[in-house]
Design an enzyme around this catalytic site. Structure first.
Site, short mmCIF file in Angstrom:
data_model
loop_
_atom_site.label_atom_id
_atom_site.label_comp_id
_atom_site.label_asym_id
_atom_site.label_seq_id
_atom_site.Cartn_x
_atom_site.Cartn_y
_atom_site.Cartn_z
N ASN A 117 0.84 -1.20 0.00
CA ASN A 117 0.00 0.00 0.00
C ASN A 117 0.88 1.24 0.00
O ASN A 117 1.97 1.24 0.57
CB ASN A 117 -0.88 0.02 1.26
CG ASN A 117 -1.83 1.21 1.27
OD1 ASN A 117 -2.50 1.51 0.27
ND2 ASN A 117 -1.91 1.90 2.38
N HIS A 142 0.80 5.28 1.14
CA HIS A 142 0.06 6.23 1.96
C HIS A 142 0.79 7.58 1.92
O HIS A 142 2.02 7.61 2.08
CB HIS A 142 -0.05 5.71 3.40
CG HIS A 142 -0.89 6.60 4.25
ND1 HIS A 142 -2.27 6.62 4.17
CD2 HIS A 142 -0.55 7.53 5.16
CE1 HIS A 142 -2.74 7.52 5.00
NE2 HIS A 142 -1.73 8.08 5.62
#
Ligand code: GAR
Length: 203
Positions: free
Chosen positions: A109, A111
């Protein structure tokens, strides 16, 4: 395994997807291959970007389904394309702990802050930059991490700091974080994970 098969999951504009596709075309992702782009909504411009690069693009509409039906539909697509690694590139649908636990060390991921700052529930997209400006930090950045726990858990792969300027708006800060950190880090982290996987699975 010579190349890990990557699915990129998206919900919006897809600039991080574009960075991955460009890295692949420039030979900077030698241990991975983007085999599928999957959006959680059909309006995602990221789908257009995938098609422009000749990569299969599909939609699993989050709105139309329950959480478990959504995850089942997603799993069916991932299995059909024999996906090894998932990259969440601005994917804004929550995935359950159960789903995440089926991809240990194989789900990445990005971020837009220096985790553990400005992360967790409700922190995504522009909201992250709004929070950083409100707090008055002078440095922010981006983090790429493995998703082994919800919402921001898992091993941190790469982080890069970015300066906050006095006149920044959430939009100008978002753009600088993308240009200086996200688009640089995500392809590097993708290659790291794919290389580790390829080396682990090749006798
Ligand atoms: C990116 O800034 C990404 O870091 C953020 O959404 C944006 C998507 O932009 N992700 C999160 O906030 C996840 N918590 P993109 O669609 O242009 O890549």
């Amino acid at each position: 395994m010579s190349k890990a098969r990557i699915a990129v999951l998206v919900s919006g504009g897809g600039t991080n997807l574009e960075a991955l596709l460009n890295a692949q075309e420039a030979g900077k992702l030698p241990h991975g291959e983007i085999v599928l782009v999957c959006a959680s909504n059909e309006g995602a411009y990221a789908l257009e970007r995938a098609r422009n690069h000749g990569v299969p693009a599909t939609v699993v509409a989050r709105k139309a389904m329950s959480q478990s039906a959504f995850e089942t539909a997603l799993s069916i697509k991932l299995a059909a394309y024999r996906v090894d690694v998932i990259i969440l590139a601005g994917f804004l649908s929550i995935l359950s702990e159960e789903f995440v636990s089926r991809w240990p060390d194989r789900m990445i991921n990005i971020h837009p802050s220096l985790i553990p700052a400005f992360c967790g529930k409700g922190m995504y997209g522009l909201r992250v930059h709004e929070a950083a400006l409100e707090r008055g930090v002078q440095i922010t950045g981006a983090t790429v991490h493995l998703v082994n726990e919800i919402p921001d858990g898992g091993r941190i792969l790469l982080q890069k700091a970015v300066e906050v300027l006095p006149d920044d708006t959430p939009q100008t800060l978002q753009r600088r974080v993308m240009e200086q950190a996200e688009w640089v880090l995500l392809p590097q982290a993708a290659e790291m994970v794919c290389r580790e996987l390829a080396e682990r699975e090749t006798p």
